[in-house]
Design an enzyme around this catalytic site. Structure first.
Site, mmCIF file in Angstrom:
data_model
loop_
_atom_site.group_PDB
_atom_site.id
_atom_site.type_symbol
_atom_site.label_atom_id
_atom_site.label_comp_id
_atom_site.label_asym_id
_atom_site.label_seq_id
_atom_site.Cartn_x
_atom_site.Cartn_y
_atom_site.Cartn_z
ATOM 1 C CB ALA A 1 -8.045 8.222 4.603
ATOM 2 N N GLY A 2 -10.673 8.573 6.507
ATOM 3 C CA GLY A 2 -11.703 9.543 6.844
ATOM 4 C C GLY A 2 -13.080 8.978 7.121
ATOM 5 C CE LYS B 1 -3.355 2.723 2.439
ATOM 6 N NZ LYS B 1 -3.745 3.233 3.760
ATOM 7 C CG ASN C 1 -6.119 1.827 11.520
ATOM 8 O OD1 ASN C 1 -4.922 1.952 11.315
ATOM 9 N ND2 ASN C 1 -6.543 1.362 12.688
ATOM 10 C CB THR C 2 -8.953 6.188 12.896
ATOM 11 O OG1 THR C 2 -7.604 6.399 12.478
ATOM 12 C CG2 THR C 2 -9.238 7.055 14.109
ATOM 13 N N GLY D 1 -7.808 9.721 9.675
ATOM 14 C CA GLY D 1 -8.141 9.778 11.090
ATOM 15 C C GLY D 1 -9.152 10.824 11.502
#
Length: 258
Positions: free
Chosen positions: A187-188, A100, A209-210, A161
């Site tokens: 992301a986001g 990645k 993830n976050t 994040g």
């Protein structure tokens, strides 16, 4: 109900369309349980956080390489040269030629550098890597990356994040319309509803993830994201109704009161 298509990336097939990152979890055990609950088959690991060549690394030892594709990421790289070096190190340490690609020179917003990302992608593709590049939601860049041979494009929904959701929706829709490789929203995305929305507009997968790692109950949140991704994908392939301005009754308005 007919069987839905598998996710195909770089010659491999996956049932799950949820990719999971491994940062920010409170413990390795919680991370392990969340991966299980998510149903994910691709798990990303930041090369700067682990010792890839050490199989007893506490994080790597929690990820069963027979069950999951370990996807090293070049998080923290500020230039193409740094990213390429990290990818080569991962392969030399025994990882498959999958990466990645992340090049984020700005420490405040972690936005990907389009020029350095394209430069690194060209080098890594020529070296035989399956490259999954993290990019801004830029349709022109997405096509350029596809043209050089990346196996996906991974446009951001919002900065890493932030949990702000699909702020780049219209641009991602253009990328999806033009792409001949899988589009993974990365992301986001901060809530299962954000993931469902991404899948409903035609994304092939999402990476989370976050939103899972910092939840009060990461394992339950991982299960919630699994359900939302499946629901959004099924909704898209079921043929969602078009938006309208005028009311359209679902029952007849005449002929039943006599």
């Amino acid at each position: 109900m007919k069987e839905l298509p598998l996710l195909k990336i770089g010659g491999k097939q996956f049932r799950s369309r949820l990719l999971l990152g491994t940062g920010k979890f409170s413990s390795t055990e919680v991370m392990k349980q969340a991966i299980e609950a998510s149903g994910a088959e691709i798990v990303t690991v930041a090369l700067r956080r682990v010792e890839i060549s050490n199989p007893s690394d506490h994080l790597l030892s929690a990820i069963d390489s027979k069950r999951y594709l370990l996807l090293p990421n070049t998080s923290g790289a500020r230039t193409a040269e740094e990213a390429v070096r990290l990818a080569r190190i991962a392969h030399a340490a025994g990882c498959e030629k999958w990466v990645k690609l992340e090049v984020t020179p700005d420490p405040n917003y972690l936005l990907p550098d389009p020029i350095e990302t394209l430069k690194a992608a060209e080098i890594l593709v020529k070296e035989g890597f399956n490259v999954l590049p993290y990019i801004n939601a830029d349709p022109v860049l997405a096509k350029r990356l596809e043209d050089v041979g990346t196996v996906t494009v991974m446009p951001l929904g919002a900065p890493i994040g932030t949990n702000r959701g699909l702020k780049t929706k219209e641009l991602i829709q253009i990328i999806i319309q033009q792409a001949k490789v899988p589009v993974i929203v990365d992301a986001g995305l901060g809530a299962p509803s954000h993931a469902a929305e991404a899948m409903e507009i035609g994304a092939d997968a999402v990476l989370i993830n976050t939103a899972i790692a910092i939840a009060k109950d990461p394992v339950a949140m991982a299960a919630a994201f699994k359900l939302s991704v499946d629901a959004g994908f099924l909704a898209y392939h079921s043929g969602m109704g078009k938006l309208g301005w005028r009311a359209d009754a679902s029952s007849p308005l005449t002929g039943f009161l006599r």
